[in-house]
Design an enzyme around this catalytic site. Structure first.
Site, PDB file in Angstrom:
ATOM      1  N   ASP A 165       0.825  -1.212   0.000  1.00 31.49           N
ATOM      2  CA  ASP A 165       0.000   0.000   0.000  1.00 31.49           C
ATOM      3  C   ASP A 165       0.860   1.264   0.000  1.00 31.49           C
ATOM      4  OD1 ASP A 165      -2.404   1.337  -0.050  1.00 31.49           O
ATOM      5  OD2 ASP A 165      -2.719   1.253   2.108  1.00 31.49           O
ATOM      6  N   ASN A 210       1.102   3.506  -2.929  1.00 29.22           N
ATOM      7  CA  ASN A 210       1.536   3.987  -4.253  1.00 29.22           C
ATOM      8  C   ASN A 210       0.981   5.378  -4.557  1.00 29.22           C
ATOM      9  OD1 ASN A 210       2.657   1.489  -4.511  1.00 29.22           O
ATOM     10  ND2 ASN A 210       1.241   0.742  -6.086  1.00 29.22           N
ATOM     11  N   TRP A 269       2.647   8.071  -2.463  1.00 23.87           N
ATOM     12  CA  TRP A 269       4.021   8.283  -2.957  1.00 23.87           C
ATOM     13  C   TRP A 269       3.987   9.278  -4.121  1.00 23.87           C
ATOM     14  CZ3 TRP A 269       6.788   7.835  -7.433  1.00 23.87           C
ATOM     15  CH2 TRP A 269       8.186   7.777  -7.327  1.00 23.87           C
ATOM     16  N   ARG A 329      -1.200   9.275  -9.900  1.00 17.77           N
ATOM     17  CA  ARG A 329      -1.218   8.018  -9.144  1.00 17.77           C
ATOM     18  C   ARG A 329      -0.571   6.896  -9.949  1.00 17.77           C
ATOM     19  NH1 ARG A 329      -4.432   7.642  -4.756  1.00 17.77           N
ATOM     20  NH2 ARG A 329      -4.704   5.418  -5.075  1.00 17.77           N
ATOM     21  N   HIS A 365       2.060   3.659  -9.110  1.00 18.67           N
ATOM     22  CA  HIS A 365       1.887   2.231  -9.411  1.00 18.67           C
ATOM     23  C   HIS A 365       3.083   1.695 -10.203  1.00 18.67           C
ATOM     24  CE1 HIS A 365      -1.970   2.332  -7.608  1.00 18.67           C
ATOM     25  NE2 HIS A 365      -2.550   3.065  -8.545  1.00 18.67           N
ATOM     26  N   SER A 416      -7.663  -5.491  -5.036  1.00 19.43           N
ATOM     27  CA  SER A 416      -8.719  -6.097  -4.219  1.00 19.43           C
ATOM     28  C   SER A 416     -10.067  -6.048  -4.943  1.00 19.43           C
ATOM     29  CB  SER A 416      -8.828  -5.358  -2.879  1.00 19.43           C
ATOM     30  OG  SER A 416      -9.481  -4.113  -3.062  1.00 19.43           O
ATOM     31  N   THR A 417     -11.025  -6.818  -4.417  1.00 16.09           N
ATOM     32  CA  THR A 417     -12.378  -6.797  -4.994  1.00 16.09           C
ATOM     33  C   THR A 417     -13.023  -5.416  -4.801  1.00 16.09           C
ATOM     34  OG1 THR A 417     -13.100  -7.832  -2.919  1.00 16.09           O
ATOM     35  CG2 THR A 417     -12.926  -9.271  -4.834  1.00 16.09           C
ATOM     36  N   GLU A 418     -12.461  -4.607  -3.896  1.00 17.83           N
ATOM     37  CA  GLU A 418     -12.987  -3.258  -3.672  1.00 17.83           C
ATOM     38  C   GLU A 418     -12.274  -2.205  -4.525  1.00 17.83           C
ATOM     39  OE1 GLU A 418     -14.418  -5.872  -1.249  1.00 17.83           O
ATOM     40  OE2 GLU A 418     -12.343  -5.364  -0.796  1.00 17.83           O
ATOM     41  N   LEU A 423      10.706 -20.229  -5.381  1.00 21.32           N
ATOM     42  CA  LEU A 423       9.704 -19.391  -4.707  1.00 21.32           C
ATOM     43  C   LEU A 423       8.363 -19.438  -5.445  1.00 21.32           C
ATOM     44  CD1 LEU A 423       8.961 -16.971  -2.739  1.00 21.32           C
ATOM     45  CD2 LEU A 423       9.856 -15.464  -4.517  1.00 21.32           C
ATOM     46  N   ARG A 457      -4.927  -2.119   9.113  1.00 20.97           N
ATOM     47  CA  ARG A 457      -6.158  -2.858   8.806  1.00 20.97           C
ATOM     48  C   ARG A 457      -5.855  -3.933   7.778  1.00 20.97           C
ATOM     49  NH1 ARG A 457      -7.608   2.494   7.178  1.00 20.97           N
ATOM     50  NH2 ARG A 457      -7.220   2.855   4.976  1.00 20.97           N
ATOM     51  N   GLU A 469       1.271 -13.512  11.981  1.00 20.57           N
ATOM     52  CA  GLU A 469       1.858 -12.395  12.709  1.00 20.57           C
ATOM     53  C   GLU A 469       1.763 -11.183  11.780  1.00 20.57           C
ATOM     54  OE1 GLU A 469       3.151 -12.458  15.825  1.00 20.57           O
ATOM     55  OE2 GLU A 469       2.507 -14.548  15.975  1.00 20.57           O
TER      56      GLU A 469
HETATM   57  C1  IPE Z   1      -5.385  -2.776  -0.043  1.00 28.60           C
HETATM   58  O1  IPE Z   1      -5.107  -1.439  -0.179  1.00 28.60           O
HETATM   59  C2  IPE Z   1      -5.405  -3.463  -1.383  1.00 28.60           C
HETATM   60  C3  IPE Z   1      -4.105  -3.592  -2.058  1.00 28.60           C
HETATM   61  C4  IPE Z   1      -2.955  -3.226  -1.568  1.00 28.60           C
HETATM   62  C5  IPE Z   1      -4.162  -4.192  -3.368  1.00 28.60           C
HETATM   63  P1  IPE Z   1      -6.247  -0.333  -0.312  1.00 28.60           P
HETATM   64  O2  IPE Z   1      -5.562   0.950  -0.506  1.00 28.60           O
HETATM   65  O3  IPE Z   1      -7.228  -0.753  -1.330  1.00 28.60           O
HETATM   66  O4  IPE Z   1      -6.937  -0.424   1.128  1.00 28.60           O
HETATM   67  P2  IPE Z   1      -7.791   0.647   1.922  1.00 28.60           P
HETATM   68  O5  IPE Z   1      -8.813   1.203   0.974  1.00 28.60           O
HETATM   69  O6  IPE Z   1      -6.848   1.697   2.409  1.00 28.60           O
HETATM   70  O7  IPE Z   1      -8.382  -0.119   3.057  1.00 28.60           O
HETATM   71  C1  IPE Z   2      -1.694   0.291  -3.356  1.00 24.92           C
HETATM   72  O1  IPE Z   2      -1.505   1.655  -3.368  1.00 24.92           O
HETATM   73  C2  IPE Z   2      -2.017  -0.249  -4.730  1.00 24.92           C
HETATM   74  C3  IPE Z   2      -3.417  -0.696  -4.881  1.00 24.92           C
HETATM   75  C4  IPE Z   2      -4.306  -0.720  -3.929  1.00 24.92           C
HETATM   76  C5  IPE Z   2      -3.816  -1.139  -6.192  1.00 24.92           C
HETATM   77  P1  IPE Z   2      -2.711   2.684  -3.312  1.00 24.92           P
HETATM   78  O2  IPE Z   2      -3.069   3.039  -4.702  1.00 24.92           O
HETATM   79  O3  IPE Z   2      -3.807   2.175  -2.471  1.00 24.92           O
HETATM   80  O4  IPE Z   2      -1.985   3.906  -2.597  1.00 24.92           O
HETATM   81  P2  IPE Z   2      -2.607   4.901  -1.536  1.00 24.92           P
HETATM   82  O5  IPE Z   2      -3.174   4.088  -0.424  1.00 24.92           O
HETATM   83  O6  IPE Z   2      -3.644   5.705  -2.267  1.00 24.92           O
HETATM   84  O7  IPE Z   2      -1.444   5.736  -1.094  1.00 24.92           O
HETATM   85 MG    MG Z   3      -4.183   2.347  -0.470  1.00 27.08          MG
END
Ligand code: IPE
Ligand code: IPE
Ligand code: MG
Length: 239
Positions: free
Chosen positions: A21, A23, A26, A34, A38, A66-68, A132, A191, A204
């Protein structure tokens, strides 16, 4: 002698899961799009796969999408899917040389057809590699994985006797893969965001404040070292 050297060190985790998480943040910090985050995140993923292989980790699950995450703009989603496709095609030589086996966790039915096809192809092409194992959690949700397992169970028809955890487990996406020992989350949030809900029951956790694009092999080594100091009790009374 340093006091730490007297402390007994536990074994390395066999299975490490990473919630990659940060990206977006950053990129935001640099006034960039964004997508740039990535792109950098992909570079980190390559570094960490290489490092994990070198350290003797057996399974590495990377939370890619994620699915979200479909809630994001079509542009961002399309960019991430494009990166996945590019990664799989470009790294095949590396997988072959390093004997890396690629696997998928998540629902392929919800993915663009060409991505699902590419994943299936790479999973098949690498299935005999004994190094791996990298599990790409893509269109993955812990709840969705549980629901899909239940659907498989129902499709099997009535079973004799009450359902056991062992039988349920067999219906998950990759039943042969052991539960994660260590789940790492970068970018400082505490989370699970729907990652490995069933399998992570006794994992862990390690949270790093660093954003994923800034993560290095040294950060992975630090996370593993911290893991090795943990006492895993699994509900027992401990030592
Ligand atoms: C979790 O990160 C999913 C991935 C790293 C692929 P999110 O950025 O989607 O999670 P939330 O929204 O902060 O919970
Ligand atoms: C994780 O980085 C990558 C994915 C969830 C696909 P984010 O894109 O969620 O980065 P933040 O949380 O917005 O910084
Ligand atoms: Mg994120």
């Amino acid at each position: 002698m340093h006091p730490a050297s007297h402390t007994a060190k536990g074994p390395l985790p066999a299975h490490v899961g990473i919630i990659m998480d940060g990206n977006g943040r950053w990129a935001q910090q640099r006034n960039q799009r964004r997508s740039q985050g990535h792109l950098e995140g992909l570079k980190t993923a390559k570094r960490i796969v290489q490092a994990a292989g070198g350290l003797g980790i057996a399974y590495l699950t990377l939370y890619v999408f994620s699915t979200e995450n479909w809630k994001r703009t079509a542009g961002e989603v399309g960019f991430i899917m494009g990166l996945v496709k590019q990664y799989l095609a470009a790294e095949m030589d590396f997988f072959r040389k390093s004997r890396i086996r690629i696997r998928h966790a998540g629902d392929p039915a919800g993915l663009p057809r060409e991505i699902a096809g590419e994943i299936q192809r790479v999973c098949e092409d690498t299935q005999d590699f004994t190094g791996l194992q990298v599990i790409l959690a893509l269109n993955y949700g812990g709840r969705d994985a549980i629901i899909r397992a239940i659907r498989r169970l129902i499709a099997q028809g009535p079973q004799e006797g009450p359902l056991t955890e062992t039988e349920f487990r067999r219906c998950l996406d990759n039943p042969d893969i052991p539960d994660p020992d260590l789940i790492i989350r970068t970018a400082g949030e505490w989370r699970t965001s729907n990652f490995l809900l069933w399998e992570g029951a006794y994992a862990e956790y390690y949270v790093s404040d660093k954003l994923w694009p800034d993560w290095t092999a040294e950060d992975l080594r630090e996370a593993l070292a911290r893991y090795q100091t943990r006492e895993r009790r699994y509900g027992g009374a401990g030592t």
